[in-house]
Design an enzyme around this catalytic site. Structure first.
Site, PDB file in Angstrom:
ATOM      1  N   LYS A 147       0.796  -1.389   0.017  1.00  0.00           N
ATOM      2  CA  LYS A 147       0.097   0.121   0.014  1.00  0.00           C
ATOM      3  C   LYS A 147       0.835   1.252  -0.144  1.00  0.00           C
ATOM      4  O   LYS A 147       1.661   1.645   0.884  1.00  0.00           O
ATOM      5  CB  LYS A 147      -1.214  -0.126   1.164  1.00  0.00           C
ATOM      6  CG  LYS A 147      -1.487   1.315   1.225  1.00  0.00           C
ATOM      7  CD  LYS A 147      -2.749   1.188   2.326  1.00  0.00           C
ATOM      8  CE  LYS A 147      -3.634   2.322   2.680  1.00  0.00           C
ATOM      9  NZ  LYS A 147      -4.605   2.440   3.594  1.00  0.00           N
ATOM     10  N   LYS A 182      -2.128  -1.732  -3.710  1.00  0.00           N
ATOM     11  CA  LYS A 182      -3.098  -0.359  -3.830  1.00  0.00           C
ATOM     12  C   LYS A 182      -2.207   0.953  -4.032  1.00  0.00           C
ATOM     13  O   LYS A 182      -1.220   0.916  -3.436  1.00  0.00           O
ATOM     14  CB  LYS A 182      -3.731  -0.311  -2.576  1.00  0.00           C
ATOM     15  CG  LYS A 182      -4.486   0.832  -2.001  1.00  0.00           C
ATOM     16  CD  LYS A 182      -5.456   0.780  -0.886  1.00  0.00           C
ATOM     17  CE  LYS A 182      -6.043   2.045  -0.210  1.00  0.00           C
ATOM     18  NZ  LYS A 182      -6.820   1.806   0.710  1.00  0.00           N
TER      19      LYS A 182
HETATM   20  C1  PBG Z   1      -6.941   3.689   5.624  1.00  0.00           C
HETATM   21  C2  PBG Z   1      -7.543   3.361   4.288  1.00  0.00           C
HETATM   22  C3  PBG Z   1      -7.545   4.267   3.145  1.00  0.00           C
HETATM   23  C4  PBG Z   1      -8.247   3.749   2.028  1.00  0.00           C
HETATM   24  C5  PBG Z   1      -8.409   2.536   2.270  1.00  0.00           C
HETATM   25  N1  PBG Z   1      -8.092   2.296   3.649  1.00  0.00           N
HETATM   26  C6  PBG Z   1      -7.019   5.698   3.029  1.00  0.00           C
HETATM   27  C7  PBG Z   1      -5.654   6.032   3.671  1.00  0.00           C
HETATM   28  O1  PBG Z   1      -4.798   5.379   3.767  1.00  0.00           O
HETATM   29  O2  PBG Z   1      -5.643   7.143   3.962  1.00  0.00           O
HETATM   30  C8  PBG Z   1      -8.228   4.368   0.643  1.00  0.00           C
HETATM   31  C9  PBG Z   1      -9.055   3.792  -0.015  1.00  0.00           C
HETATM   32  C10 PBG Z   1      -9.382   5.013  -1.480  1.00  0.00           C
HETATM   33  O3  PBG Z   1      -8.855   5.812  -1.591  1.00  0.00           O
HETATM   34  O4  PBG Z   1     -10.256   4.418  -2.202  1.00  0.00           O
HETATM   35  N2  PBG Z   1      -6.757   2.407   6.231  1.00  0.00           N
END
Ligand code: PBG
Length: 436
Positions: A299, A352
């Site tokens: 991520k 991601k």
């Molecule tokens: C946080 C989380 C995020 C997303 C999913 N879970 C955002 C972040 O890391 O701030 C992002 C998903 C998206 O942008 O569609 N645990």
């Protein structure tokens, strides 16, 4: 290599005027089909442009004459060959088409792309609603509140809108959802205890969904950010450091609370070190051996999450997430994370964001036997929506193409806000268009 162009008057037939698509599925030399020659004089750019096509309203099989096989063979042998449609005339190229010698090519890859039927035969990747996971935002309210930065997405009321949206998704074959809660500010704290409140919004919603749809696959997000008064995925020390092991302790409690409510797959999205192994042990200790872990393996600290943070009002109160989420410049590091997650017992590895990180999806696909998930994140969704609304791109085609590309890169499943819209397209006309 440039080919020589001869400046001579056009006499070379080309295939452009011939509507080959009409031949799909037809056997042009079958005697059951009548072919009509239609002069399409309207096409002024050709001298003799004939369109040869199977008669649209043919009246079934030709009448039988009651001949035996032997009689038929005899007739042919004797030279009485029955009639069949003529070989279609060669289509003519537009005036001015250069006359060139044919390239001597042993391979012409376009042959396998010539018709929709051929293209469908050789298509390497497919996408089905079963590959899609639908992220849903929920809140305590009774109404569904539109999310400004994500047109078409809502914070759904957990007792009404949520159930209705899940029903709509199941109607078109999307039977997997992942829940993201909008937590009231009053319940947020530095250590995010609300994350493991067994009667919190997420566990309540899971119980309701499972009561109504026992076979629904429920993914949950394991991270503290919706519950953290600091908006970070972990506990923040006074000097701004995100504490790893203490956060993992909280995440284990959160995962267990979600599993107890009925979650099928818990998904740690926080990027703390060691959380997959710790969560596995915590789940097993509580008798949740059957609950899977989808790890957000790679991520990245991405600006594509902006609209999501608006949706949940979960922007970090200070700083950024770069001490836990990965540097977008890094490739090898994804392998380090993947090896750790795999050895700690992850069931699914997730990458991601999605489209800007296709190389990482392919990297994990080639280096692990585990299923790979891709998350087409909020920013990717909103860009396609915005481009579509501005009529700069065809929203649905770009949507389906980007999902297909995520599959081609190696994703087994895709988390996407387009899940419902895409599944509806796949069920209808648009899917044929995509394949043709
Ligand atoms: C946080 C989380 C995020 C997303 C999913 N879970 C955002 C972040 O890391 O701030 C992002 C998903 C998206 O942008 O569609 N645990």
């Amino acid at each position: 290599m440039a080919s020589t162009i001869f400046k001579t008057p056009c006499t070379v037939p080309a295939t452009k005027g011939l509507d080959r698509e009409k031949y799909v599925g037809l056997r042009p030399f079958s005697s059951n089909l009548r072919f009509d020659c239609v002069k399409t004089g309207a096409m002024a750019w050709t001298r003799h442009c004939y369109k040869v096509r199977a008669s649209a309203a043919h009246d079934g099989p030709t009448k039988k004459l009651g001949l035996s096989d032997a009689e038929c063979e005899e007739a042919v042998t004797a030279g009485n060959v029955p009639e069949a449609p003529p070989v279609p005339p060669k289509p003519v190229a537009p005036a001015g088409t250069p006359v060139v010698p044919s390239l001597l090519l042993r391979r012409r890859p376009r042959r396998n792309r010539r018709t929709p039927a051929l293209r469908a035969s050789f298509q390497e990747t497919n996408i089905s609603p079963a590959n899609l996971v639908y992220p849903l935002f929920i809140h305590e309210g009774e109404e569904d509140t539109p999310i400004g930065a994500m047109p078409g997405c809502y914070r759904l009321g957990w007792r009404h809108g949520l159930l209705e949206e899940v029903a709509r998704a199941r109607d078109v074959g999307v039977n997997s959802v992942v829940l993201f809660p909008k937590v009231p500010d009053g319940l947020k704290s530095p250590t995010g205890e609300e994350a493991y409140n067994e009667n919190g919004l997420v566990p309540r919603a899971i119980r309701l969904l499972k009561d109504k749809y026992p076979d629904l696959v429920i993914f949950t997000d394991v991270a503290l950010d919706p519950y953290s008064s600091d908006g970070h995925d972990g506990i923040v020390r006074e000097d701004g450091v995100i504490m790893n092991d203490e956060t993992v302790h909280q995440l284990c409690k959160q995962a267990v609370a979600q599993a107890r409510a009925g979650a099928d797959i818990v998904s740690p999205s926080d990027m703390m070190d060691g959380r997959v192994g710790a969560i596995r042990a915590a789940l097993d200790a509580e008798g949740f051996q059957h609950v899977s872990i989808m790890s957000y393996t790679a991520k990245y600290a991405s600006s594509f999450y902006g609209p999501f943070r608006e949706a949940l009002d979960s922007n970090p109160r200070f700083g950024d997430k770069k001490t836990y989420q990965m540097n977008p410049a890094n490739h090898r590091e994804a392998l380090v994370e993947a090896h750790e997650d795999e050895s700690e017992g992850a069931d699914i590895l997730l990458v991601k964001p999605g489209l800007p990180y296709l190389d990482i999806i392919r990297l994990l696909r080639d280096n692990s036997s585990l299923p790979v998930a891709a998350y087409q994140v909020s920013g990717e969704y909103s860009m396609i929506k915005a481009g579509g609304a501005l009529k700069m791109i065809d929203e649905e085609r770009v949507m389906l193409e980007s999902l297909m590309c995520l599959r081609r890169a190696g994703a087994d499943i895709i988390l996407t806000y387009f899940a419902l819209q895409a599944a509806r397209c796949l069920a209808g006309e648009k899917s044929r268009e995509l394949y043709e």
